[in-house]
Design a protein around this motif. Structure first.
Motif, PDB file in Angstrom:
ATOM      1  N   LEU A  63       1.034  -1.246   0.034  1.00 42.21           N
ATOM      2  CA  LEU A  63       0.197   0.079   0.058  1.00 42.21           C
ATOM      3  C   LEU A  63       0.940   1.279   0.055  1.00 42.21           C
ATOM      4  CD1 LEU A  63      -2.715  -1.081   2.449  1.00 42.21           C
ATOM      5  CD2 LEU A  63      -3.198  -0.186   0.317  1.00 42.21           C
ATOM      6  N   SER A  64       1.901   1.185   0.975  1.00 46.18           N
ATOM      7  CA  SER A  64       2.923   2.626   0.932  1.00 46.18           C
ATOM      8  C   SER A  64       3.624   2.661  -0.359  1.00 46.18           C
ATOM      9  CB  SER A  64       3.940   2.448   1.917  1.00 46.18           C
ATOM     10  OG  SER A  64       4.725   1.223   1.755  1.00 46.18           O
ATOM     11  N   ARG A  66       2.141   2.065  -3.336  1.00 50.69           N
ATOM     12  CA  ARG A  66       0.974   1.939  -4.159  1.00 50.69           C
ATOM     13  C   ARG A  66       0.873   0.810  -5.318  1.00 50.69           C
ATOM     14  NH1 ARG A  66       0.406   8.321  -5.235  1.00 50.69           N
ATOM     15  NH2 ARG A  66       0.392   9.250  -3.152  1.00 50.69           N
ATOM     16  N   ASN A  69      -3.771  -0.425  -4.787  1.00 47.74           N
ATOM     17  CA  ASN A  69      -4.448   0.620  -4.757  1.00 47.74           C
ATOM     18  C   ASN A  69      -5.515   1.014  -3.525  1.00 47.74           C
ATOM     19  OD1 ASN A  69      -5.752   3.227  -5.472  1.00 47.74           O
ATOM     20  ND2 ASN A  69      -5.987   2.489  -7.372  1.00 47.74           N
TER      21      ASN A  69
END
Length: 351
Positions: A63-64, A66, A69
């Protein structure tokens, strides 16, 4: 951060709330965070800990970067008869695959079979949950996902194909659905990761080291081995065709040419068995088949024959009552993520 020396148990609702809060802090909206958390805790409840909350730190990392999403805009790109193509926009895997199965079920209600390919998903967790979704709708379900090379092709030195899982769910009348959920590797990668975290050796036949030699050292495994040799690697290759090439989003060819990333695709299939006969007839025959198999004599040392999904059903019944055990490494990782998110760890159940 120092954690307990032995596994700690949390109530499923407490664990789900904790992980939901962590995902919200990571940027997800609350409904999607809750759905993702529920998916992971459901895997833990069925004893599939390799696909449960131990994955949270890796998901936070993705997530960090990306690579997952947090706020996907999924789009239905094509719908023709039984067929649908979903762009999942790199959604959390359980969000994308659950939506794909919803679409497949909707198509099956119209034309008795639905086949939805989900392009650009991310790690989907335990794929058995999506066929259970179909079974709860009274349909046969199939699900499969395709990802980058992790596993040897039969005879190769290093990774060529992936551990691409496949699941089939069969609705029944008086018993839980029959659910087969299997990786095409001898074992799922998560089981090797569990052994690494625990410092345990693994059985022979699980993987190869960097030189292509068999090893029982979990930390040295660089390539997983296919289930049943050429059968497992061949099935994995077919799933790449069905999940990735149909999506126009190949995974293996770019990866083998050196492309980086975590590209993934999935396929969800729903079959309306009512089209074959009177409502309930099929489910009754499933019950009869399950009973006939279960009543057969067992080999020496075998207490009873288990139908697909029964082990997970039994573990779930136990863990709903006694809580979900979290090994020290998982507890510590969740505690660290909770601290970053400003969330208090739930109180563990008494030993």
């Amino acid at each position: 951060m120092t954690g307990p020396a032995a596994p700690q148990r949390l109530q499923p609702d407490d664990l789900e709330g904790l992980v939901t809060g962590i995902f919200v802090h990571a940027g997800l909206l609350e409904p999607e965070a809750a759905a993702w958390s529920s998916s992971l805790v459901a895997a833990n409840l069925r004893g599939v800990d390799s696909h449960g909350v131990m994955r949270v730190p890796r998901y936070l990392e993705l997530l960090s970067k990306r690579e997952i999403n947090a706020r996907p805009e999924m789009r239905l790109l094509r719908e023709m008869g039984a067929i649908a193509l979903l762009d999942a926009d790199r959604a959390p895997g359980p969000i994308g695959m659950a939506r794909a199965m919803e679409i497949a079920i909707a198509r099956a209600r119209d034309v008795h079979v639905g086949w939805c390919v989900a392009r650009d998903i991310t790690h989907a967790g335990a794929v058995g949950q999506y066929v259970q979704q179909a079974a709860e709708a009274g349909m046969v379900g199939m699900a499969m996902t395709a990802s980058a090379p992790l596993m040897a092709y039969h005879g190769s030195k290093g990774p060529v194909v992936s551990t691409n899982p496949i699941a089939i769910g069969i609705p029944a009348r008086g018993r839980p659905p029959l659910v087969l959920d299997m990786a095409t590797a001898t074992v799922a990668l998560g089981k090797v990761q569990n052994a690494r975290l625990a410092g345990r050796p693994v059985p022979e036949g699980w993987g190869l080291d960097a030189e292509g030699q068999p090893t029982t050292d979990a930390a040295a495994i660089a390539t997983l081995l296919p289930m049943a040799g050429p059968k497992g690697s061949g099935l994995s290759l077919m799933i790449e065709c069905l999940a990735s090439l149909t999506a126009g989003n190949p995974v293996l060819v770019p990866a083998l040419a050196g492309a980086k990333g975590t590209r993934m695709n999935g396929t969800a299939i729903a079959l309306d068995v009512r089209a074959f006969g009177e409502p309930g007839d099929f489910e009754g025959e499933v019950d009869a088949l399950a009973d006939a198999v279960a009543e057969q004599p067992t080999a020496p040392g075998v207490e009873r024959l288990l139908l697909p999904g029964e082990r997970g059903d039994a573990v779930r019944r136990d863990r709903v009552q006694t809580g979900i055990p979290l090994p020290p490494a998982t507890w510590n990782a969740l505690a660290a993520a909770a601290q970053v998110a400003g969330i208090a760890m739930p109180q563990p159940l008494p030993a």
